[in-house]
Write a protein that holds these residues in place. Structure first.
Motif, mmCIF file in Angstrom:
data_model
loop_
_atom_site.group_PDB
_atom_site.id
_atom_site.type_symbol
_atom_site.label_atom_id
_atom_site.label_comp_id
_atom_site.label_asym_id
_atom_site.label_seq_id
_atom_site.Cartn_x
_atom_site.Cartn_y
_atom_site.Cartn_z
ATOM 1 N N TRP A 148 2.709 13.352 -2.194
ATOM 2 C CA TRP A 148 2.241 12.329 -1.275
ATOM 3 C C TRP A 148 0.832 12.702 -0.878
ATOM 4 O O TRP A 148 0.575 13.819 -0.424
ATOM 5 C CB TRP A 148 3.132 12.274 -0.030
ATOM 6 N N ARG A 197 16.273 1.889 1.055
ATOM 7 C CA ARG A 197 16.053 1.777 2.500
ATOM 8 C C ARG A 197 17.338 1.382 3.220
ATOM 9 O O ARG A 197 17.680 1.947 4.254
ATOM 10 C CB ARG A 197 14.962 0.752 2.756
ATOM 11 N N ARG A 201 1.437 2.081 4.011
ATOM 12 C CA ARG A 201 2.408 2.030 5.120
ATOM 13 C C ARG A 201 2.759 3.430 5.614
ATOM 14 O O ARG A 201 2.776 3.696 6.814
ATOM 15 C CB ARG A 201 3.700 1.323 4.674
ATOM 16 N N SER A 202 3.040 4.339 4.684
ATOM 17 C CA SER A 202 3.449 5.684 5.089
ATOM 18 C C SER A 202 2.294 6.460 5.696
ATOM 19 O O SER A 202 2.483 7.214 6.654
ATOM 20 C CB SER A 202 4.078 6.451 3.917
ATOM 21 N N SER A 228 12.115 3.257 6.437
ATOM 22 C CA SER A 228 11.171 2.660 5.502
ATOM 23 C C SER A 228 10.089 3.671 5.122
ATOM 24 O O SER A 228 9.703 3.780 3.954
ATOM 25 C CB SER A 228 10.531 1.417 6.116
ATOM 26 N N VAL A 229 9.621 4.418 6.102
ATOM 27 C CA VAL A 229 8.602 5.445 5.839
ATOM 28 C C VAL A 229 9.200 6.539 4.956
ATOM 29 O O VAL A 229 8.564 6.998 3.998
ATOM 30 C CB VAL A 229 8.049 6.027 7.157
ATOM 31 N N PRO A 244 3.343 1.297 -0.407
ATOM 32 C CA PRO A 244 4.027 2.427 0.221
ATOM 33 C C PRO A 244 3.059 3.502 0.728
ATOM 34 O O PRO A 244 3.287 4.088 1.785
ATOM 35 C CB PRO A 244 4.919 2.967 -0.896
ATOM 36 N N GLN A 245 1.978 3.742 -0.011
ATOM 37 C CA GLN A 245 1.013 4.749 0.425
ATOM 38 C C GLN A 245 0.352 4.329 1.728
ATOM 39 O O GLN A 245 0.250 5.112 2.671
ATOM 40 C CB GLN A 245 -0.045 4.990 -0.651
ATOM 41 N N ASN A 291 9.429 7.660 -2.606
ATOM 42 C CA ASN A 291 9.001 6.978 -3.825
ATOM 43 C C ASN A 291 7.663 7.497 -4.330
ATOM 44 O O ASN A 291 7.469 7.657 -5.538
ATOM 45 C CB ASN A 291 8.951 5.465 -3.598
ATOM 46 N N ASN A 316 11.173 -5.027 2.271
ATOM 47 C CA ASN A 316 9.721 -5.218 2.233
ATOM 48 C C ASN A 316 9.319 -6.505 1.529
ATOM 49 O O ASN A 316 8.223 -7.004 1.746
ATOM 50 C CB ASN A 316 9.035 -4.017 1.567
ATOM 51 N N LEU A 371 1.289 3.133 -6.151
ATOM 52 C CA LEU A 371 2.137 2.502 -5.139
ATOM 53 C C LEU A 371 1.315 2.312 -3.864
ATOM 54 O O LEU A 371 1.537 2.966 -2.850
ATOM 55 C CB LEU A 371 3.369 3.369 -4.880
ATOM 56 N N ASP A 430 9.300 5.228 1.479
ATOM 57 C CA ASP A 430 7.962 5.153 0.892
ATOM 58 C C ASP A 430 7.481 6.536 0.449
ATOM 59 O O ASP A 430 6.944 6.693 -0.652
ATOM 60 C CB ASP A 430 6.966 4.554 1.885
#
Length: 188
Positions: free
Chosen positions: A146, A97, A161-162, A131-132, A158-159, A138, A86, A155, A135
């Motif tokens: 989440w 990842r 993107r996911s 990657s998801v 990551p939030q 994490n 990333n 984050l 994320d």
């Protein structure tokens, strides 16, 4: 149980390599690590929350990766080019990842015939999917759960993107449908 998850998710025409349960249990009896990994899988399969399942699955893969992978291996795509993390640098198996990708991609051809069982959409790549997973892992590991935006997160990248990936995976049926698809892919 892992075999049945994979079998349920396999696209038409794909097959699962034959697995001998007796061989697995014999190996588990003689290998403390295999026994531990099976125990960790049992625990994650029983988790009630989808985000915790993903956290535990990633933790299991991390445990396996620490034992089975050289942590300095650069992750390459099918053309032999380095995949980027990333931050734009070359991804390695020393990163979450990269470790997830290396482990999961090594099962393709050995256990399943294509990566489709791990993908939530036809246009997604395995690199994008792991990657998801990372994320979500994490976010749960650092925040306890989440939650999609607009909930505040330490984050934000990551939030964001996911959340976009989970919503897309829901195919118009919202976050819950997307979360189920991601949980199935990670459990596979």
């Amino acid at each position: 149980y892992p075999g049945t998850v994979l079998e349920r998710l396999l696209p038409d025409g794909d097959s699962l390599a034959g697995v001998d349960p007796r061989e697995i249990w014999t190996t588990a009896k003689s290998s403390p690590l295999v026994s531990l990994w099976l125990s960790l899988y049992r625990g994650l399969a029983g988790a009630r929350r989808w985000d915790v399942r993903i956290l535990r699955a990633c933790s299991l893969l991390e445990a396996i990766g620490r034992e089975r992978l050289d942590r300095n291996t650069v992750i390459l795509d099918e053309s032999g080019d380095a995949l980027l993390d990333n931050g734009g640098g070359p991804a390695t198996t020393g990163q979450l990842r990269g470790m997830l990708y290396a482990l999961v991609s090594s099962t393709i051809g050995e256990v399943v015939s294509s990566p489709r069982v791990f993908l939530t959409g036809d246009k997604r790549t395995l690199w994008e999917e792991v990657s998801v997973w990372a994320d979500i892992r994490n976010l749960v590991a650092h925040e306890g759960q989440w939650l999609p935006p607009p909930f505040n997160s330490t984050l934000a990248g990551p939030q964001r993107r996911s959340a976009a990936a989970v919503e897309t995976a829901g195919l118009g049926d919202g976050f819950e449908a997307g979360a189920r698809r991601y949980t199935d892919a990670v459990l596979a």
